[in-house]
Design an enzyme around this catalytic site. Structure first.
Site, PDB file in Angstrom:
ATOM      1  N   HIS A 386       0.837  -1.189   0.000  1.00  0.00           N
ATOM      2  CA  HIS A 386       0.000   0.000   0.000  1.00  0.00           C
ATOM      3  C   HIS A 386       0.871   1.237   0.000  1.00  0.00           C
ATOM      4  O   HIS A 386       1.936   1.243   0.612  1.00  0.00           O
ATOM      5  CB  HIS A 386      -0.937   0.029   1.234  1.00  0.00           C
ATOM      6  CG  HIS A 386      -2.053   1.000   1.058  1.00  0.00           C
ATOM      7  ND1 HIS A 386      -1.956   2.301   1.481  1.00  0.00           N
ATOM      8  CD2 HIS A 386      -3.259   0.878   0.467  1.00  0.00           C
ATOM      9  CE1 HIS A 386      -3.075   2.931   1.165  1.00  0.00           C
ATOM     10  NE2 HIS A 386      -3.879   2.093   0.548  1.00  0.00           N
ATOM     11  N   GLU A 439      -7.917  -5.117  -0.565  1.00  0.00           N
ATOM     12  CA  GLU A 439      -8.468  -5.913  -1.657  1.00  0.00           C
ATOM     13  C   GLU A 439      -8.316  -7.413  -1.447  1.00  0.00           C
ATOM     14  O   GLU A 439      -9.016  -8.197  -2.071  1.00  0.00           O
ATOM     15  CB  GLU A 439      -7.802  -5.526  -2.986  1.00  0.00           C
ATOM     16  CG  GLU A 439      -7.844  -4.054  -3.307  1.00  0.00           C
ATOM     17  CD  GLU A 439      -9.244  -3.493  -3.357  1.00  0.00           C
ATOM     18  OE1 GLU A 439     -10.203  -4.231  -3.075  1.00  0.00           O
ATOM     19  OE2 GLU A 439      -9.373  -2.300  -3.649  1.00  0.00           O
TER      20      GLU A 439
HETATM   21  C1  LIG Z   1      -0.473  -0.433  -4.006  1.00  0.00           C
HETATM   22  C2  LIG Z   1       0.903  -0.169  -4.606  1.00  0.00           C
HETATM   23  C3  LIG Z   1       0.713   0.430  -6.002  1.00  0.00           C
HETATM   24  C4  LIG Z   1       1.670   0.825  -3.719  1.00  0.00           C
HETATM   25  O1  LIG Z   1       2.867   1.081  -4.330  1.00  0.00           O
HETATM   26  P1  LIG Z   1       4.025   2.006  -3.718  1.00  0.00           P
HETATM   27  O2  LIG Z   1       3.851   2.257  -2.289  1.00  0.00           O
HETATM   28  O3  LIG Z   1       4.147   3.167  -4.621  1.00  0.00           O
HETATM   29  O4  LIG Z   1       5.242   1.081  -3.797  1.00  0.00           O
HETATM   30  P2  LIG Z   1       6.194   0.926  -5.025  1.00  0.00           P
HETATM   31  O5  LIG Z   1       5.426   0.730  -6.283  1.00  0.00           O
HETATM   32  O6  LIG Z   1       7.189   2.034  -4.987  1.00  0.00           O
HETATM   33  O7  LIG Z   1       6.928  -0.401  -4.591  1.00  0.00           O
HETATM   34  C5  LIG Z   1       7.959  -0.429  -3.625  1.00  0.00           C
HETATM   35  C6  LIG Z   1       8.690  -1.751  -3.757  1.00  0.00           C
HETATM   36  O8  LIG Z   1       7.854  -2.786  -3.250  1.00  0.00           O
HETATM   37  C7  LIG Z   1       7.540  -3.701  -4.283  1.00  0.00           C
HETATM   38  N1  LIG Z   1       6.116  -4.018  -4.189  1.00  0.00           N
HETATM   39  C8  LIG Z   1       5.105  -3.195  -3.798  1.00  0.00           C
HETATM   40  N2  LIG Z   1       3.949  -3.859  -3.814  1.00  0.00           N
HETATM   41  C9  LIG Z   1       4.251  -5.115  -4.202  1.00  0.00           C
HETATM   42  C10 LIG Z   1       3.458  -6.254  -4.412  1.00  0.00           C
HETATM   43  N3  LIG Z   1       2.150  -6.254  -4.227  1.00  0.00           N
HETATM   44  N4  LIG Z   1       4.073  -7.386  -4.814  1.00  0.00           N
HETATM   45  C11 LIG Z   1       5.408  -7.421  -5.007  1.00  0.00           C
HETATM   46  N5  LIG Z   1       6.203  -6.355  -4.831  1.00  0.00           N
HETATM   47  C12 LIG Z   1       5.621  -5.222  -4.432  1.00  0.00           C
HETATM   48  C13 LIG Z   1       7.828  -3.001  -5.593  1.00  0.00           C
HETATM   49  O9  LIG Z   1       8.158  -3.912  -6.616  1.00  0.00           O
HETATM   50  C14 LIG Z   1       8.996  -2.127  -5.208  1.00  0.00           C
HETATM   51  O10 LIG Z   1      10.147  -2.910  -5.203  1.00  0.00           O
HETATM   52  P3  LIG Z   1      11.564  -2.271  -5.595  1.00  0.00           P
HETATM   53  O11 LIG Z   1      11.866  -1.292  -4.504  1.00  0.00           O
HETATM   54  O12 LIG Z   1      12.478  -3.438  -5.645  1.00  0.00           O
HETATM   55  O13 LIG Z   1      11.364  -1.602  -6.931  1.00  0.00           O
HETATM   56  C15 LIG Z   1       1.710  -1.483  -4.708  1.00  0.00           C
HETATM   57  O14 LIG Z   1       1.956  -2.006  -3.429  1.00  0.00           O
HETATM   58  C16 LIG Z   1       1.036  -2.510  -5.612  1.00  0.00           C
HETATM   59  O15 LIG Z   1       1.204  -2.451  -6.836  1.00  0.00           O
HETATM   60  N6  LIG Z   1       0.255  -3.465  -5.025  1.00  0.00           N
HETATM   61  C17 LIG Z   1      -0.446  -4.452  -5.810  1.00  0.00           C
HETATM   62  C18 LIG Z   1      -1.755  -3.882  -6.356  1.00  0.00           C
HETATM   63  C19 LIG Z   1      -2.817  -3.737  -5.262  1.00  0.00           C
HETATM   64  O16 LIG Z   1      -3.019  -4.628  -4.444  1.00  0.00           O
HETATM   65  N7  LIG Z   1      -3.525  -2.596  -5.321  1.00  0.00           N
HETATM   66  C20 LIG Z   1      -4.578  -2.294  -4.389  1.00  0.00           C
HETATM   67  C21 LIG Z   1      -4.194  -1.162  -3.492  1.00  0.00           C
HETATM   68  S1  LIG Z   1      -5.368  -0.876  -2.241  1.00  0.00           S
END
Ligand SMILES: CC(C)(COP(=O)(O)OP(=O)(O)OC[C@H]1O[C@@H](n2cnc3c(N)ncnc32)[C@H](O)[C@@H]1OP(=O)(O)O)[C@@H](O)C(=O)NCCC(=O)NCCS
Length: 484
Positions: A386, A439
């Site tokens: 998140h 989710e």
């Molecule tokens: C929700 C989300 C977009 C938040 O992203 P964020 O805080 O901006 O985090 P980032 O995209 O910068 O990711 C940070 C790191 O964690 C990893 N990461 C984050 N969520 C991950 C996941 N669900 N699975 C695997 N790796 C994940 C990223 O690959 C990244 O790794 P890196 O540092 O090696 O590049 C992200 O966690 C995600 O894509 N989750 C899956 C989709 C989801 O469940 N969405 C519903 C949200 S309520």
């Protein structure tokens, strides 16, 4: 930079210096002693001079120039020059090599360069996800990510989902307070007729539901919401007072659940089911899917999910709705924008994918190899991670307990998978603090309550619209601070 720079001497008159500026179409002259810059005379100095009423032909440049101007060397990075201009509020900076003037950099030069700079070399640092940037103030709700807490108008949102009806929380968001029994009655009465789809929209809904080769419920929904605004003659929010904009908001929030179900049924060749006049919110929602009064436990579970997703700080779709409102556009436009942002798999599109994940994993034994392989291939595990929560998402904890309470078929398996995913992510993505988000169990709950995966994200939208509208009403009320 522009080279050579246009110069003047300190003993020249203002009239001579401004004549040269006009001739060269520049906004400043560098004042030099030989080749050494000792001052700068800019448009800003000339405005001060003009206000003094002094005679330009009889006043020396040295009297009005800015002494000892800040300079930059010719080999500094463009970003450095930009920062110097931006931080100090200058529009022109002389460029010197050693002591000698070799040119001048103006805002105009930098803007020209900025337009052709590759995007990966941004001139200013914007924090990722606008973290820490204040984009607006709100009293609707907020998230405290480190504590695993979020609130609606200062009430713990999870407690509201545990104890209150959706209409109570809707009232809280719109009116600023939980309703008294009389207010509740009046509010529910107000909502009831608004759940009906307006006739002109109803007439074209079959075409909307079947327009696509594939049925994409959110695409159909955003089209239908746009029609509701158009048919209802929604005016620009700029031209509406609070009562009129609130009326639009009530209509859109009330009708969206009906639209979701009507579109789904129409796409399948079934007639829409009218809202049930006496059922509570969640029960009516499920009723409009099948035409049968649902099991109250399941209906309440869906309603609890809908309450947990009403609002969540400045998430992407809420931010979008506020940006659209800041232009003075009508409420339907802002809600359509919100639906568009929500449709992305990284925002609202995750619950069905999280459920698919369980299906793909299949058995508890397969969880670790499956997840390890996916993470090593750079995939994201849906339903985990998140932007704000770096600890357990309180909505996930609530929905896990709801899934346990209704004895959802997949709950035990989901709990095993959750544990494994958290472990694997901690090993392969150390320090990222990735836990189950709202989710992950949402899919498990909705699946058990009879909602098809296609309707998971629309169900999210069906209540998030209340949060968008509370934010739209607040944004519109703060016209003085609008961003347009
Ligand atoms: C929700 C989300 C977009 C938040 O992203 P964020 O805080 O901006 O985090 P980032 O995209 O910068 O990711 C940070 C790191 O964690 C990893 N990461 C984050 N969520 C991950 C996941 N669900 N699975 C695997 N790796 C994940 C990223 O690959 C990244 O790794 P890196 O540092 O090696 O590049 C992200 O966690 C995600 O894509 N989750 C899956 C989709 C989801 O469940 N969405 C519903 C949200 S309520």
């Amino acid at each position: 930079m522009s080279s050579p720079a246009v110069t003047a001497t300190p003993s020249e008159t203002i009239a001579e210096a401004t004549g040269r500026m006009r001739e060269h179409k520049v906004g400043s002259v560098v004042v030099v002693d030989g080749a050494r810059p000792i001052g700068i005379l800019t448009e800003r100095d000339l405005v001060r001079f003009a206000a003094s009423g002094a005679d330009a032909s009889a006043t020396k440049v040295s009297e009005w120039m800015t002494d000892d101007p800040d300079c930059v060397a010719p080999d500094v990075e463009v970003t450095e020059a930009w920062r110097s201009l931006a931080e100090r509020g200058y529009r022109h900076i002389p460029v010197v090599r050693g002591d000698a003037l070799v040119g001048i950099v103006s805002m105009r030069d930098l803007v020209r360069i900025a337009q052709i700079r590759p995007v990966d070399q941004a001139l200013t640092d914007v924090p990722k996800g606008l973290a820490g940037v204040v984009v607006a103030e709100t009293s609707v709700g907020d998230v405290r990510g480190q504590e695993g807490f979020y609130h609606y108008r200062q009430y713990n949102a999870v407690e509201l989902a545990e104890k209150r009806s959706l209409e109570d929380v809707w009232h809280l968001l719109f009116e600023g307070e939980l309703p008294t029994p009389e207010q509740r009655k009046a509010f529910v009465e107000e909502i009831r007729p608004l759940r009906e789809i307006p006739t002109s929209v109803r007439d074209v809904l079959p075409a909307v539901a079947t327009a696509g080769e594939r049925f994409i419920p959110l695409d159909a929904l955003r089209t239908a919401v746009s029609l509701v605004g158009y048919a209802g003659d929604f005016r620009p929010s700029l031209d509406l007072d609070h009562a009129a904009l609130r009326a639009d908001a009530m209509q859109v929030c009330a009708v969206i659940p009906t639209l979701v179900m009507a579109l789904y049924r129409l796409n399948r060749g079934e007639a829409p089911i009218e809202p049930h006049p006496d059922l509570p919110y969640g029960a009516n929602y499920l009723y409009m899917l099948t035409g049968e009064v649902p099991d109250p436990e399941k209906a309440r579970a869906v309603e609890q999910y809908q309450i947990t997703t009403i609002d969540h700080g400045f998430n992407a779709s809420t931010f979008t709705a506020r940006v659209v409102t800041s232009t003075g556009a009508d409420l339907a436009a802002a809600v359509v924008g919100g639906i568009g942002a929500l449709s992305g798999p990284l925002h609202g599109g995750a619950p069905s994918r999280a459920l698919e994940l369980l299906d793909h994993i299949g058995t508890a034994d397969n969880a670790r190899p499956f997840i390890e392989n996916a993470v090593r291939n750079g995939e994201r595990i849906m339903g985990f991670g998140h932007r704000v929560y770096k600890t357990d998402d309180p909505r996930s904890l609530l929905l896990r307990s709801v899934a346990e309470r209704i004895r959802a078929g997949k709950v035990d398996f989901a709990k095993q998978v959750e544990q494994t995913v958290v472990q694997v992510l901690a090993e392969l993505k150390p320090g990222r603090d990735l836990y189950a988000n709202v989710e992950f169990y949402a899919g498990v709950v909705m699946d058990h309550c009879g909602l098809p995966p296609e309707l998971f994200t629309p169900t999210f939208a069906s209540s998030r619209v209340i949060g968008w509208c509370a934010n739209i009403l607040e944004q519109a009320a703060r016209r003085s601070g609008r961003w347009a």
